[in-house]
Design an enzyme around this catalytic site. Structure first.
Site, PDB file in Angstrom:
ATOM      1  N   GLY A  21     -40.864   3.177 -46.356  1.00 41.02           N
ATOM      2  CA  GLY A  21     -42.224   3.656 -46.739  1.00 41.02           C
ATOM      3  C   GLY A  21     -43.056   2.915 -46.102  1.00 41.02           C
ATOM      4  N   CYS A  22     -42.647   2.075 -44.923  1.00 36.09           N
ATOM      5  CA  CYS A  22     -43.754   1.588 -44.009  1.00 36.09           C
ATOM      6  C   CYS A  22     -43.497   2.003 -42.818  1.00 36.09           C
ATOM      7  CB  CYS A  22     -43.848   0.082 -44.336  1.00 36.09           C
ATOM      8  SG  CYS A  22     -42.551  -0.782 -44.265  1.00 36.09           S
ATOM      9  N   GLU A  23     -44.484   1.981 -41.917  1.00 34.15           N
ATOM     10  CA  GLU A  23     -44.543   2.572 -40.439  1.00 34.15           C
ATOM     11  C   GLU A  23     -43.747   1.537 -39.551  1.00 34.15           C
ATOM     12  OE1 GLU A  23     -47.368   5.023 -38.825  1.00 34.15           O
ATOM     13  OE2 GLU A  23     -47.333   6.387 -40.173  1.00 34.15           O
TER      14      GLU A  23
ATOM     15  N   GLY B 247     -47.123  -2.376 -44.473  1.00 37.07           N
ATOM     16  CA  GLY B 247     -45.813  -2.519 -45.204  1.00 37.07           C
ATOM     17  C   GLY B 247     -45.637  -3.084 -46.634  1.00 37.07           C
TER      18      GLY B 247
END
Lengths: 400, 137
Positions: B51-53, B122
């Site tokens: 869920g974080c790039e 994030g």
């Protein structure tokens, strides 16, 4: 850097952001809106609303007339033929999903769908999922070292098994525009349907679907200075009849009983439910306004901004992805994580995009975890570019 | 905020003394540099925070007493934010950790904006995974 934009004044959003000390360089994600778009929306709602294509009352007729006039005017803007069809969608993504499902019944196991290596997920995932479900082959057409599609190679990949060639007219990561006509012509000859994803390209050059000679073309209003939640799927006369109805509901049926139904042809048969009428009318007004401007002057202005960004990045030794020639540039600073740079640019009020840009396979193939992207629009000016570079210099100084 | 360790109080003082974003950024980088390196062997797909790039790895050391999280990130500023998060919860038991008002903590440090729900940062995803790991514990 003296690059004033004579059109900036027409965009209250860009002026409001400037007051908030924000420099908008993320127009490839979504564009700010001109006053005419905001006024049209407001007027549409203020005069009293009605549903389209349903009622006999006068407000209903007025709404339907405005809605269908918008369709004609958008078809004009696309330079479509009188026999072509414009279907309203929620956006480019929905347009491509529609195609992937509405064409699916034509395909047999082993048939091929061809896309480029630089597609946005919107023009990859619908085809990928279709290929998986029906046992088709998804062929990914490679780029050369400049990030440009290798057209000759792509043409050699075509065969009688090729059923769809779906290509973006402008990559949202590489920012390179190239002529796709030879590929489209060859694809047509091979018997494949041709789909152009115009989500990024359409705002920088008015599409000419006659000249492009594609079967289908999609774009999104919100990237074209228009409202959110509206897009267009253009279909050529001979291609539109190949589509099978894909979503079902109100106002798309000719006849219906409990056990079966007969559906309307396109466009109405592909627009079930209440359409986004106000937004569609406002989108058409935005395009009419765009057409009243000097498109050549806008293109030249954007090219000057693009050149200034490219030169400045090169002078600073930034690693640029591919050889961009239009609208946007993606880059990384050597040895610096893109999210660190993005965070410090954000601290300084510079709005650029960072990450994988909904093109994970492309970034992976380049061996990159992500990149920053600067994207430009007609309202940007030399001050925006200057602010970006002074913020970049500050950020680099802190991170190096 | 009550119950802050001496080190946490010092961090609040340091961050609150920053007049400009540059100073805050440099301080954050220093905190990031202090974060213990997570061995490569532990940087596994299982330990990745989804869920974080930006890639972030997070583990809960089940053996340690008191409980101990280990984190790693490729981005230096995020590493600083993670170090500050660990600073706040170090020494707490699971129940206390869950009760920590993380938003309040970052607000105290003048770093509220970094807690945005956007995917690009994030930190929010890390918090969710921490809660999930604590719940499993």
């Amino acid at each position: 850097m003296f690059l004033p934009s004579p059109w900036r004044q027409f965009f209250p959003g860009i002026l409001a952001l400037a007051e908030q000390q924000q420099t908008w360089l993320d127009s490839a994600a979504t564009a700010q809106k001109p006053q005419v778009m905001i006024d049209t929306l407001s007027q549409y709602y203020q005069q009293g609303v009605a549903n389209v294509h349903r009622a006999q009352h006068q407000p209903g007729e007025r709404a339907t007339r405005a809605f269908e006039a918008a369709r004609s005017s958008i078809a004009d803007w696309l330079q479509a033929d009188a026999n072509d069809t414009v279907i309203f969608t929620k956006g480019s993504t929905e347009g491509i999903n529609l195609l992937s499902q509405a064409l699916a019944h034509h395909f047999q196991a082993g048939d091929e769908i061809l896309i480029s290596a630089y597609e946005h997920h919107a023009n990859l995932l619908p085809w990928q999922q279709l290929a998986r479900a029906r046992d088709l082959t998804l062929k990914v057409l490679p780029m050369d070292k400049h990030g440009h599609l290798d057209i000759d190679y792509a043409i050699r990949q075509l065969s009688t098994r090729s059923k769809v060639v779906a290509i973006s007219a402008l990559s949202n990561v590489i920012g390179h525009r190239q002529s796709l006509q030879p590929l489209l012509a060859a694809a047509r000859k091979a018997g494949a349907w041709t789909v152009i994803d115009g989500a990024q390209a359409a705002v920088h050059q008015r599409p000419n679907v006659q000249q492009l000679d594609c079967d289908f073309f999609v774009c999104s209003a919100h990237k074209l200075y228009g409202p959110d939640g509206v897009g267009v799927l253009f279909a050529r006369q001979h291609a539109v009849t190949a589509l099978r109805h894909w979503q079902f509901g109100g106002e798309m049926v000719r006849r219906c009983d409990y056990q079966q139904a007969e559906f309307l042809p396109a466009p109405l048969g592909f627009e079930p439910g209440t359409p986004s009428t106000a937004n569609i009318v406002a989108f058409a007004a935005t395009l009419d306004w765009l057409q009243s401007l000097d498109s050549q002057a806008i293109a030249e202005h954007e090219a000057r901004l693009h050149a200034a960004v490219l030169t400045g990045l090169q002078e600073r030794g930034m690693q640029i992805i591919g050889s961009p020639n239009c609208a946007l540039i993606s880059f990384n600073a050597p040895q610096i994580h893109h999210s660190d740079l993005a965070l410090l640019l954000g601290e300084q009020g510079v709005a650029v995009r960072a990450g994988h840009h909904c093109a994970m396979p492309l970034l992976q193939s380049l061996g990159l975890a992500g990149a920053l992207r600067v994207s430009l629009a007609m309202y940007n000016n030399g001050d925006d570019i200057q602010h970006f570079f002074s913020a970049l210099d500050q950020a680099l100084e802190i991170l190096q | 905020m009550s119950g802050l360790s001496r080190a946490a109080q010092q961090a609040v003082h340091d961050f609150q003394s920053c007049q400009q974003w540059e100073q805050r950024a440099r301080l954050l980088l220093q905190w990031g540099a202090q974060l213990d390196e997570l061995p490569e062997a532990l940087r596994t797909p299982d330990n990745l925070v989804h869920g974080c790039e930006t890639r972030v790895w997070l583990l809960l050391d089940q053996q340690a007493d008191p409980l101990c999280f280990q984190v790693a990130s490729e981005a230096r500023l995020l590493r600083g934010l993670l170090a500050l998060l660990l600073l706040r919860i170090t020494g707490l038991n699971a129940k206390q950790m869950v009760e920590v008002d993380v938003a309040e903590w970052f607000a105290l440090l003048g770093l509220s904006r970094q807690l945005s729900p956007s995917r690009s940062n994030g930190l929010t995803a890390v918090l969710l995974k921490m809660q999930a790991l604590l719940a499993q514990n």
